[in-house]
Scaffold this active site. Structure first.
Site, PDB file in Angstrom:
ATOM      1  N   SER A 131       0.864  -1.169   0.039  1.00 42.61           N
ATOM      2  CA  SER A 131      -0.080   0.132  -0.091  1.00 42.61           C
ATOM      3  C   SER A 131       0.923   1.306   0.122  1.00 42.61           C
ATOM      4  O   SER A 131       1.586   1.375  -0.725  1.00 42.61           O
ATOM      5  CB  SER A 131      -0.981  -0.042   1.306  1.00 42.61           C
ATOM      6  OG  SER A 131      -2.101   0.810   0.749  1.00 42.61           O
ATOM      7  N   LYS A 184       3.972   2.041  -2.391  1.00 41.32           N
ATOM      8  CA  LYS A 184       4.407   3.327  -3.323  1.00 41.32           C
ATOM      9  C   LYS A 184       5.893   3.638  -2.843  1.00 41.32           C
ATOM     10  O   LYS A 184       6.409   4.051  -3.844  1.00 41.32           O
ATOM     11  CB  LYS A 184       3.565   4.295  -2.905  1.00 41.32           C
ATOM     12  CG  LYS A 184       1.971   4.516  -2.850  1.00 41.32           C
ATOM     13  CD  LYS A 184       1.205   5.466  -2.541  1.00 41.32           C
ATOM     14  CE  LYS A 184      -0.186   5.192  -1.768  1.00 41.32           C
ATOM     15  NZ  LYS A 184      -1.282   4.477  -2.483  1.00 41.32           N
ATOM     16  N   TRP A 227     -10.402   0.002  -4.662  1.00 39.62           N
ATOM     17  CA  TRP A 227      -9.735   1.664  -4.291  1.00 39.62           C
ATOM     18  C   TRP A 227      -8.209   1.704  -4.801  1.00 39.62           C
ATOM     19  O   TRP A 227      -7.726   2.772  -5.075  1.00 39.62           O
ATOM     20  CB  TRP A 227      -9.539   1.918  -2.777  1.00 39.62           C
ATOM     21  CG  TRP A 227      -9.273   3.110  -2.266  1.00 39.62           C
ATOM     22  CD1 TRP A 227      -8.081   3.414  -1.516  1.00 39.62           C
ATOM     23  CD2 TRP A 227      -9.917   4.199  -2.533  1.00 39.62           C
ATOM     24  NE1 TRP A 227      -8.074   4.681  -1.084  1.00 39.62           N
ATOM     25  CE2 TRP A 227      -9.325   5.212  -1.665  1.00 39.62           C
ATOM     26  CE3 TRP A 227     -10.974   4.735  -3.156  1.00 39.62           C
ATOM     27  CZ2 TRP A 227      -9.639   6.596  -1.958  1.00 39.62           C
ATOM     28  CZ3 TRP A 227     -11.284   5.848  -3.252  1.00 39.62           C
ATOM     29  CH2 TRP A 227     -10.799   6.977  -2.285  1.00 39.62           C
ATOM     30  N   HIS A 282      -7.554  -5.666   0.468  1.00 39.40           N
ATOM     31  CA  HIS A 282      -6.438  -5.024   0.541  1.00 39.40           C
ATOM     32  C   HIS A 282      -5.489  -5.476   1.890  1.00 39.40           C
ATOM     33  O   HIS A 282      -5.911  -5.015   3.160  1.00 39.40           O
ATOM     34  CB  HIS A 282      -6.839  -3.391   0.872  1.00 39.40           C
ATOM     35  CG  HIS A 282      -5.642  -2.481   0.781  1.00 39.40           C
ATOM     36  ND1 HIS A 282      -5.050  -2.156  -0.222  1.00 39.40           N
ATOM     37  CD2 HIS A 282      -5.211  -1.650   1.790  1.00 39.40           C
ATOM     38  CE1 HIS A 282      -4.044  -1.314  -0.131  1.00 39.40           C
ATOM     39  NE2 HIS A 282      -4.041  -0.848   1.422  1.00 39.40           N
TER      40      HIS A 282
END
Ligand code: GTR
Length: 392
Positions: free
Chosen positions: A231, A235, A322, A372
């Site tokens: 997540s 990044k 998402w 997620h």
């Protein structure tokens, strides 16, 4: 004003800041071509990629997305504050290492947790997790165990496994993110430069200091180190791996917007939302693209391509809308031409794999069934991928 133009303007404005949740609503878009220079000239060969085009793309990401991180500090010191050769019932050696960056009069310390397998004949490849969740997920005592960092399973497969808390490097809050390592390089109270580094870049900078430590530890094969994040951590792992080529595999798990997902798709979380909710993650300049993804000079497939020819991995979860699983797949896919040019294997598939399936070239991808998260299933895909690419 021409009424048609006005109608289009209103329609465009209407979708401008709204996230898209259905594939049929994804707007048409054109991706910037990683193999075309900003002046329109084609990138003819690997040399032109490495000498000119890669630096050009790196600069665009620094300027417009993540901000410019400084180089290494004046010096880095390592202190092994605990060493237990009988960890995990004798299967591994635990080291807790304090990594101190010294810059002028300033000092900043964060902790690395490292387990290395005891039955290894020599230095072993390592997986480093940039942990964005609570420290109980990486418990060095192993009293608490978490599928987010299944350390015993990694050791059993012959790898070293390490972790640090991203918040120890730069707090994950807009209120105080500059109070960690960033305070070594500037006054946290001063106004941030438009291209000044954000927290994601700072976390990657922390991973570089961990790499500095790995270079001193004989139990670790520093030429075979995988950088992994989930997540927001995913990044940061992509950007950290782009900035520090000493990481030989870079893995982003469910990294979404500002990670592997193609921004121009506007699917799920969008640039405006991420900048509003997490203004500390990116450079201030990134806000110029709120609702204007089409104007970005880069897109996230070019971030994935910056790893070439190193193995790179993007993973999604089927219910993680998402983070835009399709957009994550597409950035791995569209990094392919760069891998082809410089001598790596692009993703070996043209379509997103079904849930539960993986595709491993030099670019790897899998879609896990579920939500997620980072799970042991994800980790085993990553270890399969490392088995394929690392020499052991
Ligand atoms: C969410 C954010 C995502 C992702 C996630 C996480 O709230 O919108 O971009 O980073 O947090 O890090 O778990």
């Amino acid at each position: 004003m021409n009424m048609k133009a006005l109608a289009i303007g209103i329609a465009v404005f209407g979708v401008c800041l709204t996230p898209i949740h259905a594939e049929e609503d994804v707007p048409d878009y054109t991706l910037p071509d990683p193999l075309v220079f900003e002046d329109g000239e084609p990138v003819e060969d690997a040399e032109a990629w490495f000498d000119q085009r890669r630096p050009e793309i790196l600069e665009l990401f620094r300027e417009h997305v993540y901000g410019r991180r400084p180089g290494p500090p004046d010096s880095v010191e390592f202190e092994i504050v605990e060493e237990d050769p009988e960890a995990m019932d004798g299967d591994a050696t635990l080291k807790r290492v304090h990594i101190t960056s010294i810059q002028g009069e300033g000092e900043h310390t964060f902790q690395l947790i490292l387990f290395t397998p005891n039955d290894a004949p020599g230095p072993v490849p390592v997986f480093l997790l940039m942990n964005n969740r609570g420290p109980e997920n990486t418990d060095p005592t192993r009293e608490e165990k978490s599928g987010f960092w299944p350390a015993e399973e990694v050791i059993e497969r012959g790898y070293a496994v390490a972790a640090f808390q991203v918040g120890d490097v730069a707090p994950d809050s807009a209120d105080n993110f500059r109070e960690g390592v960033m305070s070594l390089f500037g006054d946290p109270e001063a106004e941030r430069e438009p291209d000044g580094w954000g927290a994601l870049a700072a976390w990657g900078w922390g991973a570089s200091r961990v790499m500095d430590y790995f270079e001193t530890d004989d139990a670790v094969d520093v030429s075979q180190a995988a950088l992994l994040g989930h997540s927001r951590g995913g990044k940061a792992s992509l950007w950290g791996g782009a900035e520090d080529e000493r990481y030989s595999i870079v893995i982003s798990n469910n990294s979404g917007c500002g990670g592997a997902a193609i921004s121009r798709r506007r699917f799920g979380e969008r640039v405006s939302q991420i900048n509003d909710r997490f203004p500390h993650w990116f450079a201030v300049n990134f806000r110029e693209y709120n609702g204007r993804e089409h104007a970005l000079p880069i897109d996230q497939h070019q971030l994935v391509a910056l790893m070439a020819p190193r193995p790179v991995y993007v993973a999604s979860a089927s219910e993680d809308n998402w983070a835009d699983p399709v957009g994550e797949f597409l950035s791995a896919y569209h990094a392919g031409p760069v891998y082809e040019l410089v001598g790596g294997e692009p993703l070996p598939v043209d379509e997103q794999p079904a849930p539960g399936e993986a595709a491993h070239g030099t670019v790897g991808y899998h879609l896990r069934e579920g939500g997620h998260n980072l799970t042991p299933e994800d980790w085993h895909h990553y270890m399969d991928f490392a088995d394929k690419h690392f020499d052991r």
